[in-house]
Design an enzyme around this catalytic site. Sequence first.
Site: not given
Length: 894
Positions: A701, A703, A831
């Site tokens: 992803g 992150s 988010d």
Amino acid sequence: MSKPLFLFAKISFPALFLLLVLFLPLQIISQNLHDERSILLDVKQQLGNPPSLQSWNSSSSPCDWPEITCTNNTIIAISLHNKTIREKIPATICDLKNLIILDLSNNYIPGEFPDILNCSKLEYLLLLQNSFVGPIPADIDRLSRLRYLDLTANNFSGDIPTAIGRLRELFYLFLVQNEFNGTWPKEIGNLANLEHLVMAYNNKFLPSALPKEFGALKKLKYLWMKQANLIGEIPESFNNLWSLEHLDLSLNKLEGTIPGGMLMLKNLTNLYLFNNRLSGRIPMTIEALNLKEIDLSKNYLTGPIPTGFGKLQNLTSLNLFWNQLSGEIPANISLIPTLETFKVFSNQLSGVLPPAFGLHSELKRFEVSENKLSGKLPQHLCARGALLGVVVSNNNLSGEVPKSLGNCTSLLTIQLSNNCFSSEIPSGIWTSPDMVSVMLSGNSFSGALPSRLARNLSRVDISNNKFSGPIPAEISSWMNIGVLIANNNMLSGKIPVELTSLWNISILLLNGNQFSGELPSQIISWKSLTNLNLSRNKLSGLIPKALGSLTSLTYLDLSENQFSGQIPSELGHLKLNILDLSSNQLSGMVPIEFQYGGYEHSFLNNPKLCVNVGTLKLPRCDVKVVDSDKLSTKYLVMILIFALSGFLVVVFFTLFMVRDYHRKNHSRDHTTWKLTRFQNLDFDEHNILSGLTENNLIGRGGSGKVYRIANNRSGELLAVKRICNNRRLDHKLQKQFIAEVEILGTIRHSNIVKLLCCISNESSSLLVYEYMESQSLDRWLHGKKQRTSSMTSSVHNFVLDWPTRLQIAIGAAKGLRHMHEYCSAPIIHRDVKSSNILLDAEFNAKIADFGLAKMLVKQGEADTMSGIAGSYGYIAPGKTIKALFSTCFHFHNL
Ligand SMILES: *[C@@H]1O[C@H](CO)[C@@H](O)[C@H](O)[C@H]1NC(C)=O
Ligand SMILES: *[C@@H]1O[C@H](CO)[C@@H](O)[C@H](O)[C@H]1NC(C)=O
Ligand SMILES: *[C@@H]1O[C@H](CO)[C@@H](O)[C@H](O)[C@H]1NC(C)=O
Ligand SMILES: *[C@@H]1O[C@H](CO)[C@@H](O)[C@H](O)[C@H]1NC(C)=O
Ligand SMILES: *[C@@H]1O[C@H](CO)[C@@H](O)[C@H](O)[C@H]1NC(C)=O
Ligand SMILES: *[C@@H]1O[C@H](CO)[C@@H](O)[C@H](O)[C@H]1NC(C)=O
Ligand SMILES: *[C@@H]1O[C@H](CO)[C@@H](O)[C@H](O)[C@H]1NC(C)=O
Ligand SMILES: *[C@@H]1O[C@H](CO)[C@@H](O)[C@H](O)[C@H]1NC(C)=O
Ligand SMILES: *[C@@H]1O[C@H](CO)[C@@H](O)[C@H](O)[C@H]1NC(C)=O
């Protein structure tokens, strides 16, 4: 208020009056209103003529405009709530000499505190939910009549000025959630009329103690300073807050004891002091007879639960969990007629449970796990039919489970693990309509497996008991079972083919029983199965080829049985983290995929197994053909080449890693990993770290990377997210990160993914979650098709149907709602997107990744989180009030 009527109030002639009313639109307004209209039209102009103010025109009376209130022919109130205003408020608004109420809430007004200190009659000022920055003006006391000030959810910063202590009329002061980074004045204690003082969610305040001067606030009803960086002790003077009804000082770093007199405040109804560092005993004197909710959880309190709590005849919720309380639970608490929630888990309480629990109140939540309680479970917990959960694991309770629990149709969970209960459990528990989890491990329960289960029952743990008899063929009706843990019992008979039809099951542990016969050669479903442990039984025959089609399987243990024949080569297709076939009578060649590292222990004690390549210490299959002395040079050369290239690969890889590592961590040359755990874990950091292999990688992803790793001990699957920090987190951010993660770690909700622990060092952080079988919603909505296997039944290749979508939507909403409203620390996700909504085997939605978004955006470049939607830090005031008065409803392990 129909304002123009004032004009005609003096006219007594009714007919004329009526006539005039008919011609109202043509009225002539007074000079004063005329002037005030000009002022407002000018204000409108300066606000950029927002479309929301289109009724403000020069041909109508301002008293007719919906945003305006007049009295006696003059404007006294302006409400611009939610009018999409994006400009600063012009100072000329104070030319309205009689303005009393100014509501600018829910807009996008920028800049510093508005220039309105000339509005000398102002009593109500609402600036909440805007984009204000900078300090509160030091001369705010020019608004000398101010009674109501709400600055919630802006970015005001600096100190709160002492001048605020001179606003003697103030009864309502809301400064929630800003960027205040100074202190607040003790002069607030001078506000003799103050009833509401709310400075919660300002954790950038310099660490400050509560001033003893606050004890002088005789009219104070609400004091809400959750997460306001409070330190020190609660002053003794707080005993004088006679009017106090709600006190919330949670999520601070307060120390010491609770002032003794505080529990004598007769008007007190809610007391929230959780998540501090309060120590010492809870005072014995309790006169606060109006108390409805008490939450002192997660502190360092010692000594007994005061018997005085039993006097609180209005108490609905008593939360004392995560302390070090000892002694017995006072029996009179069980007599309180209003008690719904009783949570005292994780203390050192001893003695027996008062038998009257449930008889006198509509008891809903009964959670006393992790103590040293003995004796029997109270007989009447569900007498009022409201009981949702019985959580009593890890005590020394004994005897039978009360028959009445078998009639308790409200139950969602029953958790009795690790006690000394015996006999059979009431059969109604298995079929109670709303039951979700039944956890009975580590007792001496006997009896057979039920043939029917409640529809939503997804988790059953009966391990380490004395259950006996066969697996009933009716097990195929356990359609929603996801986890079945039944190891170490006395179950026997064959493994019925019906067991393989459970399409939702992900974990099936039947080791340590007396099952015999062959495994079904056909596997009807088991599409979701990740963990299968059948070791230590008397199973025989061939290992079915069909196991090789279980694409989700990562843990397979068939050791200590009597399996014979070849290991089907199909097993080699599985991505197994753990494979144990040891102590059987298998023969022939080990599938080629298993002949390399990692499977050293998988095949022990099967004398007839052999290998032809690889590193396993097993006999060579070709040993009879090629004598070891006469190894052909061809073989020798091949092996040398293999070894050499292997060596080179290792060397290159190491070099690369070292270089890479140095690049990332120029100042450090060794790393230490720190493990922060949020519950009892049966794995350690080595388990996780050793599993961070490319083989286990299941996603990437923005992150970081995500791995699927099996817990070495239980075999349960874990999802591990690795977040690499490009730059080292500075110390403060690191601390904030840990703090935030710790909050996540304490949340328990069925629609929020469970964070088990966090492992971090200077350069990266590993977040360990429970594994979600069906991965993310994103994947189902936008992603590639799910992996299909040759064995699939049509059920599993479905596109999400509408009922499932609805279920997911509701689940996600429940998770968010829990975060917003019911948690001890409300959390704003910021988010929410489909890739952050994970799905378990039953397609229950679980929110993931919350809180971190905020962290990541602070420490890194803006590009890590470009997609933050919505307005920053929105807290609807009503909601937060509600959050203040609710406590986290959670069940262990649910
Ligand atoms: C002025 O506003 C009133 C409502 O406040 C409306 O009824 C009227 O039509 C408007 N007049 C003009 C000229 O826009
Ligand atoms: C309106 O004015 C009259 C006299 O000036 C005063 O007595 C009355 O209180 C005023 N009403 C309000 C609501 O201010
Ligand atoms: C704000 O106003 C908009 C329309 O202008 C509306 O859609 C929205 O629901 C309002 N929000 C609140 C919180 O009242
Ligand atoms: C406020 O009022 C004072 C005196 O009436 C005046 O001098 C000053 O300019 C006003 N301030 C603003 C910002 O209008
Ligand atoms: C308010 O502060 C937050 C966090 O510090 C920041 O993200 C946001 O941009 C700020 N808003 C304004 C209007 O300054
Ligand atoms: C407080 O925040 C403001 C604005 O962000 C900043 O200018 C000021 O230096 C800060 N003060 C302290 C004491 O950190
Ligand atoms: C509650 O507060 C009121 C003042 O607001 C006070 O008069 C009253 O005595 C208090 N009640 C008790 C029981 O202390
Ligand atoms: C507390 O309970 C008593 C009766 O037990 C009742 O009279 C009283 O009104 C209750 N107080 C509140 C604040 O509900
Ligand atoms: C359970 O309910 C049944 C029927 O409703 C009743 O006959 C039985 O006595 C109840 N058992 C217990 C233990 O309450």
